[in-house]
Scaffold this motif. Structure first.
Motif, PDB file in Angstrom:
ATOM      1  N   UNK A  34      17.365  90.165   9.643  1.00 23.98           N
ATOM      2  CA  UNK A  34      17.264  90.496   8.526  1.00 23.98           C
ATOM      3  C   UNK A  34      16.230  90.446   7.494  1.00 23.98           C
ATOM      4  N   UNK A  35      15.137  89.800   8.111  1.00 20.67           N
ATOM      5  CA  UNK A  35      13.822  89.394   7.976  1.00 20.67           C
ATOM      6  C   UNK A  35      13.284  90.654   7.705  1.00 20.67           C
ATOM      7  N   UNK A  36      13.142  91.607   9.092  1.00 14.85           N
ATOM      8  CA  UNK A  36      13.279  93.264   9.159  1.00 14.85           C
ATOM      9  C   UNK A  36      14.323  93.636   8.056  1.00 14.85           C
ATOM     10  N   UNK A  37      14.385  93.841   8.344  1.00 17.01           N
ATOM     11  CA  UNK A  37      15.748  95.291   7.125  1.00 17.01           C
ATOM     12  C   UNK A  37      15.317  94.724   5.292  1.00 17.01           C
ATOM     13  N   UNK A  38      14.731  93.471   5.020  1.00 19.74           N
ATOM     14  CA  UNK A  38      14.963  93.155   4.266  1.00 19.74           C
ATOM     15  C   UNK A  38      13.209  93.646   3.823  1.00 19.74           C
ATOM     16  N   UNK A  39      12.505  93.769   4.379  1.00 21.14           N
ATOM     17  CA  UNK A  39      10.967  94.251   4.989  1.00 21.14           C
ATOM     18  C   UNK A  39      11.678  95.872   4.060  1.00 21.14           C
ATOM     19  N   UNK A  40      12.252  96.833   4.915  1.00 18.45           N
ATOM     20  CA  UNK A  40      12.477  97.908   5.139  1.00 18.45           C
ATOM     21  C   UNK A  40      13.560  97.999   3.498  1.00 18.45           C
ATOM     22  N   UNK A 195       0.532  98.234   0.185  1.00 19.70           N
ATOM     23  CA  UNK A 195       1.414  96.942   0.842  1.00 19.70           C
ATOM     24  C   UNK A 195       3.058  97.676   1.319  1.00 19.70           C
ATOM     25  N   UNK A 196       3.298  99.237   1.196  1.00 18.31           N
ATOM     26  CA  UNK A 196       3.871  99.597   2.013  1.00 18.31           C
ATOM     27  C   UNK A 196       3.547  99.383   3.415  1.00 18.31           C
ATOM     28  N   UNK A 197       2.240 100.334   4.017  1.00 16.12           N
ATOM     29  CA  UNK A 197       2.596  99.870   4.721  1.00 16.12           C
ATOM     30  C   UNK A 197       2.606  98.749   6.234  1.00 16.12           C
ATOM     31  N   UNK A 198       1.448  97.348   4.742  1.00 17.90           N
ATOM     32  CA  UNK A 198       1.452  96.565   5.537  1.00 17.90           C
ATOM     33  C   UNK A 198       3.286  96.108   5.722  1.00 17.90           C
ATOM     34  N   UNK A 199       4.082  95.979   5.260  1.00 17.41           N
ATOM     35  CA  UNK A 199       5.916  96.030   4.931  1.00 17.41           C
ATOM     36  C   UNK A 199       6.106  96.831   6.435  1.00 17.41           C
ATOM     37  N   UNK A 200       5.813  97.798   6.221  1.00 10.32           N
ATOM     38  CA  UNK A 200       6.152  99.173   7.805  1.00 10.32           C
ATOM     39  C   UNK A 200       6.090  98.206   9.226  1.00 10.32           C
ATOM     40  N   UNK A 201       4.609  97.347   9.068  1.00 14.58           N
ATOM     41  CA  UNK A 201       4.268  96.964  10.191  1.00 14.58           C
ATOM     42  C   UNK A 201       4.813  95.604  10.246  1.00 14.58           C
ATOM     43  N   UNK A 202       5.231  94.896   9.207  1.00 13.95           N
ATOM     44  CA  UNK A 202       6.385  93.658   9.704  1.00 13.95           C
ATOM     45  C   UNK A 202       7.429  94.593  10.241  1.00 13.95           C
TER      46      UNK A 202
END
Length: 416
Positions: A34-40, A195-202
């Motif tokens: 759920x958190x990963x898809x939220x980040x995506x 910021x988008x790159x950091x979210x992608x890594x997460x």
């Protein structure tokens, strides 16, 4: 004894013998997914819509019209629409998780590159290519959720994913507006890309591997064509696709041209003030999750129809001359739209029979074609007849979306 009675619940999944291994609510894997898809969703939509508050700046700096400046967004969404169809086919061989990871990292790097574009045409080329790269996320994310999440909790999880898209759309717009006010637009886009790159890594670190996806090596055009045609022959699904086209078209039209209206007299908002208006996306985040939960409990079509009516009411409110009422209208519109979108996207997974990735790709194709075509067409109405014409245009689309929802509801009931 029923099949459900034979279900075996493990620490991370619910296993139904001979069927699926679902991620169930309350488990660690469910929370990570759920958190990963939220980040995506956050990353995708912050990168996609970060240019929207910059449209008046682009119009002035590059000496282009409002409709031409909207191409920096419409080209991205248009190429994204095309890429989504291909992404469903590519993900069958490459895998859902791998394709989404590559797309998120690539799109973030391209946003950073946009900050260094020396002229308007190269900026448009980069934005178009970014749309192609981002195509690997939206439809595939929906397919991953439909395949991996226990259907009894799918509405809530889909609502959380759509909430991530709302948070990303808000953050991209708000932060870009603030950064542009104090740093100019180029550093603003650079920071959004970082910021988008950091979210992608997460996302890469958190998303569990697929359990129910079966990889199809190679590329078989007949298989994919047959899959798409089967969904188009489903009597209910084409109406759901029409809702995506019309609702998204109306939503983006309001957001594209509200900025031009509000930076001009008598309002005269600066970039920070304009960007802060997009904090109303917070209501979209809540509406997505609440809409998904309500849909699971009281009926998806009832919530869908209510959401579309709310979107239309918000659009009508923006006709007011008072700035607080205009902001209220944008808030109501945002709430209704995200409620509708979370329900409609969840219905695709429920109504599709097999090849859910292909069904999701058709939904997202309609969604982004609506954004691209209607978002740019709205500029013509704005230039010719002003804001009132923009609102009439959006209300006409929403009326058609409401009618489509009723038709889809009727066909779904007959099927049941």
């Amino acid at each position: 004894m029923s099949t459900r009675a034979h279900a075996v619940k493990t620490a991370e999944t619910t296993t139904i013998p001979g069927r699926k291994h679902y991620l169930t609510r309350g488990t660690g894997a469910y929370r990570r997914a759920s958190l990963a898809l939220f980040l995506s969703g956050f990353s995708t939509f912050s990168l996609l819509y970060c240019v929207q508050p910059l449209l008046p700046i682009f119009s002035q700096e590059f000496s282009v019209s409002p409709a031409e400046s909207s191409l920096s967004l419409s080209l991205s969404t248009g190429f994204l629409a095309v890429a989504i169809v291909c992404a469903a086919a590519v993900s069958e061989g490459l895998g859902r998780r791998s394709l989404m990871s590559i797309s998120l990292v690539g799109a973030a790097l391209l946003t950073i590159a946009t900050a260094f574009a020396p002229n308007w045409h190269l900026l448009l080329v980069i934005r178009a290519f970014q749309g192609l790269v981002l195509g690997g996320v939206p439809a595939v994310a929906m397919a991953y959720l439909a395949e991996e999440i226990d259907p009894r909790g799918l509405g809530a999880t889909m609502g959380l994913y759509v909430g991530g898209t709302a948070f990303g759309g808000m953050s991209g717009r708000v932060l870009t507006g603030i950064f542009a006010e104090y740093l100019t637009w180029r550093p603003a886009l650079f920071l959004i890309g970082a910021i988008g790159l950091a979210a992608a890594i997460g996302f890469i670190a958190l998303l569990p591997p697929s359990r129910n996806f079966v990889r199809r090596p190679g590329f078989d055009p007949r298989f994919h064509l047959k899959a798409w045609l089967s969904h188009l022959s489903n009597p209910a699904l084409p109406f759901i696709f029409a809702i995506a086209f019309l609702a998204m078209g109306s939503f983006v039209t309001i957001y594209n041209y509200a900025g031009f209206r509000l930076v001009a007299p008598p309002y005269g908002l600066n970039q920070t003030e304009l960007g802060l208006i997009f904090t109303v996306y917070l209501f979209g985040i809540g509406a997505s999750s609440i809409g998904g939960l309500l849909g699971d409990r009281i009926g998806h079509f009832s919530v869908l129809l209510f959401g579309l009516a709310l979107t239309a009411a918000g659009s009508a409110l923006t006709l007011a001359a008072s700035l607080p009422v205009i902001i209220l209208g944008i808030t109501v519109l945002t709430t209704g739209f995200f409620m509708s979108h979370s329900i409609a996207s969840g219905l695709v997974g429920k109504l599709a029979h097999g090849t859910k990735g292909h069904a999701s790709s058709l939904y997202m194709l309609a969604y982004y074609v609506g954004s691209s075509l209607m978002g740019s067409a709205g500029g013509w109405f704005f230039a010719v007849e002003g804001w009132a014409a923009v609102v009439i245009f959006t209300l006409a689309m929403l009326a058609l979306a409401f009618a489509s929802a009723r038709f889809a509801q009727q066909f779904a009931r007959r099927k049941a």
